[in-house]
Write an enzyme that holds these catalytic residues in place. Sequence first.
Site, PDB file in Angstrom:
ATOM      1  N   TYR A 184       0.840  -1.202   0.000  1.00  9.47           N
ATOM      2  CA  TYR A 184       0.000   0.000   0.000  1.00  9.47           C
ATOM      3  C   TYR A 184       0.875   1.253   0.000  1.00  9.47           C
ATOM      4  O   TYR A 184       0.636   2.193  -0.765  1.00  9.47           O
ATOM      5  CB  TYR A 184      -0.923  -0.032   1.225  1.00  9.47           C
ATOM      6  CG  TYR A 184      -1.617   1.277   1.513  1.00  9.47           C
ATOM      7  CD1 TYR A 184      -2.637   1.741   0.687  1.00  9.47           C
ATOM      8  CD2 TYR A 184      -1.244   2.064   2.603  1.00  9.47           C
ATOM      9  CE1 TYR A 184      -3.275   2.950   0.932  1.00  9.47           C
ATOM     10  CE2 TYR A 184      -1.868   3.268   2.860  1.00  9.47           C
ATOM     11  CZ  TYR A 184      -2.876   3.703   2.028  1.00  9.47           C
ATOM     12  OH  TYR A 184      -3.491   4.911   2.281  1.00  9.47           O
ATOM     13  N   TRP A 244      -5.028   1.582  10.938  1.00 13.27           N
ATOM     14  CA  TRP A 244      -5.005   1.486   9.469  1.00 13.27           C
ATOM     15  C   TRP A 244      -4.585   0.103   8.996  1.00 13.27           C
ATOM     16  O   TRP A 244      -5.059  -0.371   7.961  1.00 13.27           O
ATOM     17  CB  TRP A 244      -4.089   2.565   8.895  1.00 13.27           C
ATOM     18  CG  TRP A 244      -4.228   2.678   7.413  1.00 13.27           C
ATOM     19  CD1 TRP A 244      -3.314   2.369   6.464  1.00 13.27           C
ATOM     20  CD2 TRP A 244      -5.401   3.110   6.693  1.00 13.27           C
ATOM     21  NE1 TRP A 244      -3.825   2.596   5.200  1.00 13.27           N
ATOM     22  CE2 TRP A 244      -5.102   3.049   5.321  1.00 13.27           C
ATOM     23  CE3 TRP A 244      -6.668   3.552   7.083  1.00 13.27           C
ATOM     24  CZ2 TRP A 244      -6.022   3.403   4.338  1.00 13.27           C
ATOM     25  CZ3 TRP A 244      -7.581   3.906   6.104  1.00 13.27           C
ATOM     26  CH2 TRP A 244      -7.257   3.830   4.745  1.00 13.27           C
ATOM     27  N   GLU A 281     -11.310   5.277   5.747  1.00 10.41           N
ATOM     28  CA  GLU A 281     -11.025   6.145   6.901  1.00 10.41           C
ATOM     29  C   GLU A 281     -12.214   6.158   7.872  1.00 10.41           C
ATOM     30  O   GLU A 281     -12.028   6.173   9.088  1.00 10.41           O
ATOM     31  CB  GLU A 281     -10.712   7.575   6.434  1.00 10.41           C
ATOM     32  CG  GLU A 281      -9.461   7.723   5.600  1.00 10.41           C
ATOM     33  CD  GLU A 281      -8.165   7.540   6.373  1.00 10.41           C
ATOM     34  OE1 GLU A 281      -8.204   7.402   7.610  1.00 10.41           O
ATOM     35  OE2 GLU A 281      -7.106   7.525   5.719  1.00 10.41           O
TER      36      GLU A 281
END
Length: 199
Positions: free
Chosen positions: A16, A46, A38
Amino acid sequence: MNRCPWCTCNEKMTRYHDEEWGVPLHDDQKQFEFLMMEVMQCGLNWNMMIQKREVFRECFAEFDFDKVAEYGEEDIERIMNTEGMIRSRRKIEAVIHNARCFQKIRDEYGSFSEYIWGFTKGKTYLYTGHQRGEIPARNGLSDRVSKDLKKRGMKYMGSVTVYSHLQACGIINDHMESCFRYPQLLEISDAVRKRRDKE
């Protein structure tokens, strides 16, 4: 190869970071995906979002916001019962609600990307000190974007959440200067250096 330290915990996070984080993003479906990840992340971390990304895509029609905007009670129940899904009804309802708000912004501006990049006039911001790792959780830019998104009805859009999104979609480049991606992204973005902005 030097990377930002936060991404080295596992392969998915590293990929990512290497391929997506901070790349200037102008695709509305990806904008919706990043922004709604989010939303799902609020109160969590995350890494969990990246690990559950395929589950989210399955639940939310690959983040096709036009399809998600049509979701009703049956869809909420289906999502709640999907294995591996974060079972927060409030967050699931917020994603559906936000898809409808997202559509309205797109209708007004032509695209959501046009809207959100308008806050920096299409520029990527490089803030003083951030490339040395002095990164805030929010700043003046994220405060302004957050306030406007909330005014437009979006939920779970606090300034900290918005700041993370601005980093992810390349409106703010917060890669460390020692990271191999930092110069690469400078080459493909219209970057301007900014002094500290309410940090």
